[in-house]
Design a protein around this motif. Sequence first.
Motif, PDB file in Angstrom:
ATOM      1  N   ARG A   7       0.870  -1.171   0.000  1.00 16.39           N
ATOM      2  CA  ARG A   7       0.000   0.000   0.000  1.00 16.39           C
ATOM      3  C   ARG A   7       0.910   1.226   0.000  1.00 16.39           C
ATOM      4  O   ARG A   7       1.898   1.274   0.729  1.00 16.39           O
ATOM      5  N   SER A   8       0.566   2.211  -0.819  1.00 17.06           N
ATOM      6  CA  SER A   8       1.475   3.333  -1.023  1.00 17.06           C
ATOM      7  C   SER A   8       0.740   4.664  -1.027  1.00 17.06           C
ATOM      8  O   SER A   8      -0.383   4.763  -1.522  1.00 17.06           O
ATOM      9  N   LYS A   9       1.393   5.675  -0.465  1.00 17.75           N
ATOM     10  CA  LYS A   9       0.857   7.038  -0.524  1.00 17.75           C
ATOM     11  C   LYS A   9       1.239   7.706  -1.833  1.00 17.75           C
ATOM     12  O   LYS A   9       0.516   8.570  -2.325  1.00 17.75           O
ATOM     13  N   GLN A  10       2.391   7.325  -2.386  1.00 18.09           N
ATOM     14  CA  GLN A  10       2.840   7.783  -3.695  1.00 18.09           C
ATOM     15  C   GLN A  10       3.972   6.888  -4.148  1.00 18.09           C
ATOM     16  O   GLN A  10       4.682   6.320  -3.321  1.00 18.09           O
ATOM     17  N   ALA A  11       4.110   6.736  -5.459  1.00 24.48           N
ATOM     18  CA  ALA A  11       5.157   5.868  -5.988  1.00 24.48           C
ATOM     19  C   ALA A  11       5.470   6.247  -7.429  1.00 24.48           C
ATOM     20  O   ALA A  11       4.623   6.812  -8.130  1.00 24.48           O
ATOM     21  N   SER A  12       6.681   5.911  -7.839  1.00 25.73           N
ATOM     22  CA  SER A  12       7.077   6.153  -9.227  1.00 25.73           C
ATOM     23  C   SER A  12       8.125   5.137  -9.642  1.00 25.73           C
ATOM     24  O   SER A  12       8.777   4.508  -8.801  1.00 25.73           O
ATOM     25  N   VAL A  13       8.253   4.981 -10.947  1.00 22.52           N
ATOM     26  CA  VAL A  13       9.283   4.114 -11.510  1.00 22.52           C
ATOM     27  C   VAL A  13       9.955   4.879 -12.643  1.00 22.52           C
ATOM     28  O   VAL A  13       9.293   5.564 -13.432  1.00 22.52           O
ATOM     29  N   SER A  14      11.279   4.797 -12.675  1.00 24.36           N
ATOM     30  CA  SER A  14      12.019   5.478 -13.735  1.00 24.36           C
ATOM     31  C   SER A  14      13.043   4.543 -14.347  1.00 24.36           C
ATOM     32  O   SER A  14      13.503   3.587 -13.729  1.00 24.36           O
ATOM     33  N   VAL A  15      13.371   4.834 -15.586  1.00 25.39           N
ATOM     34  CA  VAL A  15      14.404   4.114 -16.333  1.00 25.39           C
ATOM     35  C   VAL A  15      15.363   5.167 -16.872  1.00 25.39           C
ATOM     36  O   VAL A  15      14.942   6.119 -17.534  1.00 25.39           O
ATOM     37  N   ASN A  16      16.638   5.009 -16.549  1.00 25.95           N
ATOM     38  CA  ASN A  16      17.662   5.973 -16.974  1.00 25.95           C
ATOM     39  C   ASN A  16      17.288   7.404 -16.607  1.00 25.95           C
ATOM     40  O   ASN A  16      17.461   8.330 -17.392  1.00 25.95           O
ATOM     41  N   GLY A  17      16.735   7.579 -15.415  1.00 18.64           N
ATOM     42  CA  GLY A  17      16.403   8.909 -14.919  1.00 18.64           C
ATOM     43  C   GLY A  17      15.095   9.484 -15.445  1.00 18.64           C
ATOM     44  O   GLY A  17      14.691  10.567 -15.045  1.00 18.64           O
ATOM     45  N   GLU A  18      14.405   8.772 -16.328  1.00 17.69           N
ATOM     46  CA  GLU A  18      13.137   9.250 -16.889  1.00 17.69           C
ATOM     47  C   GLU A  18      11.974   8.510 -16.239  1.00 17.69           C
ATOM     48  O   GLU A  18      11.921   7.276 -16.275  1.00 17.69           O
ATOM     49  N   ILE A  19      11.034   9.265 -15.655  1.00 21.51           N
ATOM     50  CA  ILE A  19       9.870   8.644 -15.020  1.00 21.51           C
ATOM     51  C   ILE A  19       8.994   7.998 -16.084  1.00 21.51           C
ATOM     52  O   ILE A  19       8.609   8.650 -17.062  1.00 21.51           O
ATOM     53  N   LYS A  20       8.698   6.727 -15.891  1.00 22.33           N
ATOM     54  CA  LYS A  20       7.859   5.969 -16.827  1.00 22.33           C
ATOM     55  C   LYS A  20       6.454   5.762 -16.290  1.00 22.33           C
ATOM     56  O   LYS A  20       5.521   5.540 -17.057  1.00 22.33           O
ATOM     57  N   GLY A  21       6.306   5.787 -14.978  1.00 22.93           N
ATOM     58  CA  GLY A  21       4.993   5.627 -14.367  1.00 22.93           C
ATOM     59  C   GLY A  21       5.003   6.195 -12.971  1.00 22.93           C
ATOM     60  O   GLY A  21       6.023   6.132 -12.288  1.00 22.93           O
ATOM     61  N   GLN A  22       3.879   6.781 -12.553  1.00 24.08           N
ATOM     62  CA  GLN A  22       3.787   7.281 -11.181  1.00 24.08           C
ATOM     63  C   GLN A  22       2.331   7.328 -10.758  1.00 24.08           C
ATOM     64  O   GLN A  22       1.441   7.482 -11.593  1.00 24.08           O
ATOM     65  N   ILE A  23       2.104   7.149  -9.455  1.00 22.64           N
ATOM     66  CA  ILE A  23       0.759   7.180  -8.890  1.00 22.64           C
ATOM     67  C   ILE A  23       0.777   7.969  -7.593  1.00 22.64           C
ATOM     68  O   ILE A  23       1.833   8.181  -7.000  1.00 22.64           O
ATOM     69  N   GLU A  24      -0.383   8.372  -7.183  1.00 23.25           N
ATOM     70  CA  GLU A  24      -0.566   8.910  -5.838  1.00 23.25           C
ATOM     71  C   GLU A  24      -1.035   7.729  -4.986  1.00 23.25           C
ATOM     72  O   GLU A  24      -0.475   6.656  -5.073  1.00 23.25           O
ATOM     73  N   SER A  25      -2.055   7.869  -4.218  1.00 22.32           N
ATOM     74  CA  SER A  25      -2.528   6.825  -3.313  1.00 22.32           C
ATOM     75  C   SER A  25      -2.945   5.566  -4.064  1.00 22.32           C
ATOM     76  O   SER A  25      -3.618   5.637  -5.097  1.00 22.32           O
TER      77      SER A  25
END
Length: 147
Positions: A7-25
């Motif tokens: 369970r997450s309040k916010q999260a992100s994933v990046s490849v080579n410094g570029e954000i590919k996906g992100q969410i809030e709650s």
Amino acid sequence: MKVVLQRSKQASVSVNGEIKGQIESGLVLLVGVTHDDTEKDAVWLADKIVNLRIFEDETGKLNESLLDRGGSILSISQFTLYGDCKKGRRPNFMQAAGGEQAIVLYEQFNGLLREKGVCVETGVFGAMMDVSLVNDGPVTLILDSKQ
């Protein structure tokens, strides 16, 4: 299929410094596929995950699901969930499905989540990814479609 759910309040994933996906709650899912997994496993997991009552209601009890809350999912492919560490010092990944098989099932799984009305963000299958999250609770569960 195996999923480590956080369970997450916010999260992100990046490849080579570029954000590919992100969410809030919502939920961060680390998703692993093994050789004998089928669409049936993906269907079971998708239904289980969106309906798990792991969010607090107004009384503070875990009575609400992701669907109740309207949260999002960040889904990350994670073949290392099938790493076997019983022998030696280096994990054996023979139980992880190969890339061609795994990507098909991983994408089906994410599609099933989306069909249930959930916003799903992903990383890049097979890439080295940096995942960042603020764990909420913390609440962390391990789900296995075979158990």
